[in-house]
Design a protein around this motif. Structure first.
Motif, PDB file in Angstrom:
ATOM      1  N   LEU A  81      29.672  27.081  55.466  1.00 24.22           N
ATOM      2  CA  LEU A  81      28.916  27.956  56.354  1.00 24.22           C
ATOM      3  C   LEU A  81      29.370  27.770  57.791  1.00 24.22           C
ATOM      4  CD1 LEU A  81      25.302  27.319  54.969  1.00 24.22           C
ATOM      5  CD2 LEU A  81      26.832  29.212  54.397  1.00 24.22           C
ATOM      6  N   SER A  82      29.265  28.831  58.565  1.00 23.50           N
ATOM      7  CA  SER A  82      29.503  28.709  60.005  1.00 23.50           C
ATOM      8  C   SER A  82      28.278  28.021  60.626  1.00 23.50           C
ATOM      9  CB  SER A  82      29.696  30.085  60.636  1.00 23.50           C
ATOM     10  OG  SER A  82      28.477  30.813  60.608  1.00 23.50           O
ATOM     11  N   PRO A  83      28.447  27.410  61.796  1.00 20.68           N
ATOM     12  CA  PRO A  83      27.296  26.742  62.431  1.00 20.68           C
ATOM     13  C   PRO A  83      26.096  27.664  62.630  1.00 20.68           C
ATOM     14  CG  PRO A  83      29.323  26.058  63.505  1.00 20.68           C
ATOM     15  CD  PRO A  83      29.692  27.146  62.536  1.00 20.68           C
ATOM     16  N   ILE A  84      26.337  28.919  63.034  1.00 24.27           N
ATOM     17  CA  ILE A  84      25.217  29.839  63.280  1.00 24.27           C
ATOM     18  C   ILE A  84      24.483  30.149  61.985  1.00 24.27           C
ATOM     19  CG2 ILE A  84      24.651  32.218  63.896  1.00 24.27           C
ATOM     20  CD1 ILE A  84      24.975  30.411  66.264  1.00 24.27           C
ATOM     21  N   VAL A  85      25.214  30.435  60.930  1.00 26.79           N
ATOM     22  CA  VAL A  85      24.571  30.732  59.637  1.00 26.79           C
ATOM     23  C   VAL A  85      23.795  29.515  59.150  1.00 26.79           C
ATOM     24  CG1 VAL A  85      24.991  31.323  57.221  1.00 26.79           C
ATOM     25  CG2 VAL A  85      26.288  32.467  59.025  1.00 26.79           C
ATOM     26  N   PHE A  86      24.388  28.331  59.334  1.00 24.98           N
ATOM     27  CA  PHE A  86      23.695  27.106  58.939  1.00 24.98           C
ATOM     28  C   PHE A  86      22.389  26.940  59.710  1.00 24.98           C
ATOM     29  CE2 PHE A  86      22.914  22.577  59.913  1.00 24.98           C
ATOM     30  CZ  PHE A  86      22.603  22.123  58.638  1.00 24.98           C
ATOM     31  N   LEU A  87      22.414  27.185  61.014  1.00 27.11           N
ATOM     32  CA  LEU A  87      21.202  27.034  61.818  1.00 27.11           C
ATOM     33  C   LEU A  87      20.132  28.053  61.416  1.00 27.11           C
ATOM     34  CD1 LEU A  87      22.609  26.288  65.390  1.00 27.11           C
ATOM     35  CD2 LEU A  87      21.517  24.705  63.790  1.00 27.11           C
ATOM     36  N   ILE A 111      24.777  16.808  58.283  1.00 30.05           N
ATOM     37  CA  ILE A 111      25.477  18.065  58.001  1.00 30.05           C
ATOM     38  C   ILE A 111      25.717  18.831  59.302  1.00 30.05           C
ATOM     39  CG2 ILE A 111      25.384  20.235  56.719  1.00 30.05           C
ATOM     40  CD1 ILE A 111      23.462  18.871  54.775  1.00 30.05           C
ATOM     41  N   SER A 112      24.692  18.895  60.152  1.00 29.86           N
ATOM     42  CA  SER A 112      24.846  19.619  61.419  1.00 29.86           C
ATOM     43  C   SER A 112      25.910  18.964  62.287  1.00 29.86           C
ATOM     44  CB  SER A 112      23.504  19.669  62.162  1.00 29.86           C
ATOM     45  OG  SER A 112      23.154  18.393  62.671  1.00 29.86           O
ATOM     46  N   PHE A 113      25.947  17.636  62.282  1.00 26.64           N
ATOM     47  CA  PHE A 113      26.951  16.922  63.076  1.00 26.64           C
ATOM     48  C   PHE A 113      28.353  17.211  62.546  1.00 26.64           C
ATOM     49  CE2 PHE A 113      29.342  13.040  64.300  1.00 26.64           C
ATOM     50  CZ  PHE A 113      29.194  13.150  65.674  1.00 26.64           C
ATOM     51  N   ALA A 114      28.497  17.269  61.215  1.00 24.52           N
ATOM     52  CA  ALA A 114      29.802  17.564  60.610  1.00 24.52           C
ATOM     53  C   ALA A 114      30.271  18.983  60.945  1.00 24.52           C
ATOM     54  CB  ALA A 114      29.723  17.392  59.097  1.00 24.52           C
ATOM     55  N   LEU A 115      29.309  19.896  61.178  1.00 19.23           N
ATOM     56  CA  LEU A 115      29.648  21.275  61.535  1.00 19.23           C
ATOM     57  C   LEU A 115      29.896  21.441  63.031  1.00 19.23           C
ATOM     58  CD1 LEU A 115      27.121  23.229  59.267  1.00 19.23           C
ATOM     59  CD2 LEU A 115      29.590  23.023  58.950  1.00 19.23           C
ATOM     60  N   GLY A 116      29.774  20.354  63.793  1.00 21.31           N
ATOM     61  CA  GLY A 116      30.049  20.420  65.228  1.00 21.31           C
ATOM     62  C   GLY A 116      28.884  20.869  66.072  1.00 21.31           C
ATOM     63  N   ILE A 117      27.674  20.842  65.527  1.00 15.37           N
ATOM     64  CA  ILE A 117      26.482  21.231  66.279  1.00 15.37           C
ATOM     65  C   ILE A 117      26.020  20.044  67.118  1.00 15.37           C
ATOM     66  CG2 ILE A 117      24.083  22.013  66.089  1.00 15.37           C
ATOM     67  CD1 ILE A 117      24.919  23.270  63.370  1.00 15.37           C
ATOM     68  N   ASP A 118      25.704  20.301  68.383  1.00 10.25           N
ATOM     69  CA  ASP A 118      25.256  19.228  69.266  1.00 10.25           C
ATOM     70  C   ASP A 118      23.996  18.581  68.707  1.00 10.25           C
ATOM     71  OD1 ASP A 118      25.516  18.149  72.289  1.00 10.25           O
ATOM     72  OD2 ASP A 118      23.400  18.369  71.742  1.00 10.25           O
ATOM     73  N   PRO A 119      23.933  17.245  68.621  1.00  8.80           N
ATOM     74  CA  PRO A 119      22.772  16.570  68.020  1.00  8.80           C
ATOM     75  C   PRO A 119      21.459  16.856  68.743  1.00  8.80           C
ATOM     76  CG  PRO A 119      24.638  15.065  68.146  1.00  8.80           C
ATOM     77  CD  PRO A 119      25.026  16.296  68.901  1.00  8.80           C
ATOM     78  N   ASP A 120      21.494  16.911  70.094  1.00  6.29           N
ATOM     79  CA  ASP A 120      20.258  17.208  70.827  1.00  6.29           C
ATOM     80  C   ASP A 120      19.784  18.632  70.556  1.00  6.29           C
ATOM     81  OD1 ASP A 120      19.848  14.731  72.170  1.00  6.29           O
ATOM     82  OD2 ASP A 120      21.441  15.225  73.571  1.00  6.29           O
ATOM     83  N   HIS A 121      20.733  19.562  70.496  1.00  5.28           N
ATOM     84  CA  HIS A 121      20.389  20.953  70.192  1.00  5.28           C
ATOM     85  C   HIS A 121      19.743  21.052  68.813  1.00  5.28           C
ATOM     86  CE1 HIS A 121      21.935  25.258  69.181  1.00  5.28           C
ATOM     87  NE2 HIS A 121      20.712  25.302  69.670  1.00  5.28           N
ATOM     88  N   PHE A 122      20.350  20.412  67.834  1.00  8.37           N
ATOM     89  CA  PHE A 122      19.805  20.474  66.484  1.00  8.37           C
ATOM     90  C   PHE A 122      18.425  19.815  66.424  1.00  8.37           C
ATOM     91  CE2 PHE A 122      19.347  18.938  62.084  1.00  8.37           C
ATOM     92  CZ  PHE A 122      19.488  20.144  61.414  1.00  8.37           C
ATOM     93  N   ALA A 123      18.254  18.709  67.136  1.00  6.40           N
ATOM     94  CA  ALA A 123      16.965  18.008  67.132  1.00  6.40           C
ATOM     95  C   ALA A 123      15.847  18.903  67.656  1.00  6.40           C
ATOM     96  CB  ALA A 123      17.063  16.734  67.969  1.00  6.40           C
ATOM     97  N   ILE A 124      16.108  19.612  68.746  1.00  2.00           N
ATOM     98  CA  ILE A 124      15.073  20.484  69.307  1.00  2.00           C
ATOM     99  C   ILE A 124      14.749  21.623  68.344  1.00  2.00           C
ATOM    100  CG2 ILE A 124      14.522  22.062  71.197  1.00  2.00           C
ATOM    101  CD1 ILE A 124      14.444  19.086  71.906  1.00  2.00           C
ATOM    102  N   ILE A 125      15.765  22.170  67.674  1.00  2.41           N
ATOM    103  CA  ILE A 125      15.506  23.222  66.680  1.00  2.41           C
ATOM    104  C   ILE A 125      14.586  22.706  65.582  1.00  2.41           C
ATOM    105  CG2 ILE A 125      16.599  24.608  64.863  1.00  2.41           C
ATOM    106  CD1 ILE A 125      19.014  24.912  66.693  1.00  2.41           C
TER     107      ILE A 125
END
Length: 427
Positions: A311-317, A347-361
């Motif tokens: 999945l692309s990061p956006i689709v994953f989010l 998984i989010s980290f492996a997709l290159g998503i910023d950890p702080d961004h993912f945490a807030i989501i």
């Protein structure tokens, strides 16, 4: 065991058991009928989940919030909020939202926001001509910022589950999303107020009066500056910050506002102990629940499956948003963080998503679950506090839920909202 664990949990939740007991009992059932492990393992894992130095921050922040929520502090917040936005159309509703945002910097809890200043604002709004159910729904929605604007108990627990983030970076990451959520609820209130004719009836106070009120509220508002600033500049750790917050709250309550007496302390400590006990019981049960998932290989299986989908990061989010919103219908944020973050964060980290961004989501999604049935803790807190039927509150929620979903999508698609301040602050 997983095929026993989840059905047992859903049945127990459907029967109305508290989340902590439902999770602990479901783990006992899964071990008894689906494995050779002794039931004593559950107790061991629950204790292991609580045997943590950073976790000491939770009861101390709860105690600081209990001390600071005395009459003078809460009234100072409400007066400042009303002086800033009370003259606008729908002004009392705006004051409700702004006071929740300011109080979030003290409590770190959505439920505390709703039960404290939120309840007072509902009564003020009702006297000002607003429908009680509407005032209650607005309070539920505005209280969402409690765990988003620092300090936040949920962020402390999240940082314990994901080594890619720190409590300090999450505190900074939550500031702009918290302001965005506040703005979204303000816009929803403005729209409904114009439609229903909820007028202010109060003139804008002189600037000198606003300055005087702001100066009176400043000692209470400085608590969040003390906590975040001290952690950012390395003066103290988050756990030490929670202890300092307690002493600061004592000083402000006794010597600045003079609304706190020594005789009040036993009752305050008892309330904080009861809330802390409930929170820690949930965390211990969630640790045991997560342990079963780990030994069953559920996180590893899900991680491998999702990565294989490419999945692309956006689709994953977007998929994570959908998953967490559904999960939040049945589970409070704290156990949700402990169960899901160890699965999703790598998984989010492996997709290159910023950890702080993912945490807030994750935190915003799970907090929104407090506003939705069937669990919807905020709905039932407000319902019991001001004697409103939950069904009446739910009918008034759609405009605010749309606003909150819009804010969530902006947080999802604009990472800078969550990453700019941590980067600027050097985290």
């Amino acid at each position: 065991m997983a095929e026993i664990l989840f059905p047992a949990l859903f049945v127990l939740l459907a029967l109305g058991l508290p989340v902590a007991f439902a999770m602990a009992i479901s783990v006992f059932v899964a071990l008894s009928f689906g494995s050779s492990y002794p039931n004593l393992v559950v107790v061991k894992e629950m204790f292991s989940g609580l045997d943590s130095f950073p976790l000491l921050a939770v009861p101390f922040f709860i105690l600081a919030a209990e001390i600071m929520t005395g009459g003078a502090v809460t009234l100072a917040m409400l007066r400042l909020a009303q002086s800033l936005v009370g003259h606008l159309k729908g002004g009392l509703g705006h004051a409700n939202v702004v006071s929740s945002a300011m109080f979030a910097g003290i409590s770190g809890s959505a439920l505390a926001d709703a039960a404290g200043p939120g309840t007072m604002m509902i009564r003020m709004m009702e006297k000002g001509g607003y429908g009680r159910a509407y005032a209650g729904a607005l309070t539920i929605s505005s209280s969402v910022v409690g765990p988003i604007i620092p300090p936040s108990i949920t962020m402390i627990i999240y940082a314990m589950q994901d080594q890619q983030v720190s409590v300090g970076s999450l505190f900074m990451a939550g500031v702009l999303p918290g302001i965005l959520i506040t703005a979204a609820v303000l816009l929803a209130n403005a729209r409904v107020s114009h439609k229903r004719g909820y007028a202010s009836g109060a003139p804008m106070p002189p600037l000198a009066e606003i300055a005087r009120i702001a100066l009176y509220a400043l000692p209470a508002l400085m608590l969040v500056v003390l906590i975040v600033g001290g952690i950012r500049f390395g003066v103290f750790t988050p756990t030490e910050a929670s202890v300092i917050a307690v002493f600061y709250a004592l000083f402000v309550g006794m010597f600045v506002y003079r609304s706190l007496r020594v005789a009040d302390l036993p009752a305050i400590i008892l309330r904080a102990a009861l809330v802390s006990g409930a929170v820690l019981l949930i965390l211990g049960a969630a640790r045991a629940f997560a342990w079963v998932l780990i030994i069953e290989g559920v996180p590893q299986f899900l991680a491998e499956t999702i990565i294989a989908w490419d999945l692309s990061p956006i689709v994953f989010l977007l998929a994570v948003n959908a998953l967490l919103l559904v999960f939040g219908l049945f589970m409070d944020p704290l156990p949700g963080v402990m169960i899901l973050v160890p699965i999703l964060a790598p998984i989010s980290f492996a997709l290159g998503i910023d950890p702080d961004h993912f945490a807030i989501i994750v935190i915003v999604n799970l907090t929104l679950g407090l506003t939705t049935p069937p669990v919807g803790s905020l709905i039932f807190v407000v319902s019991s506090a001001v004697n409103i039927k939950p069904s009446a509150l739910i009918k008034e929620m759609p405009p605010f839920f749309i606003a909150l979903m819009g804010a969530l999508l902006l947080i999802t698609f604009i990472p800078a909202l969550s990453t700019w301040l941590p980067t600027l602050s050097g985290f």
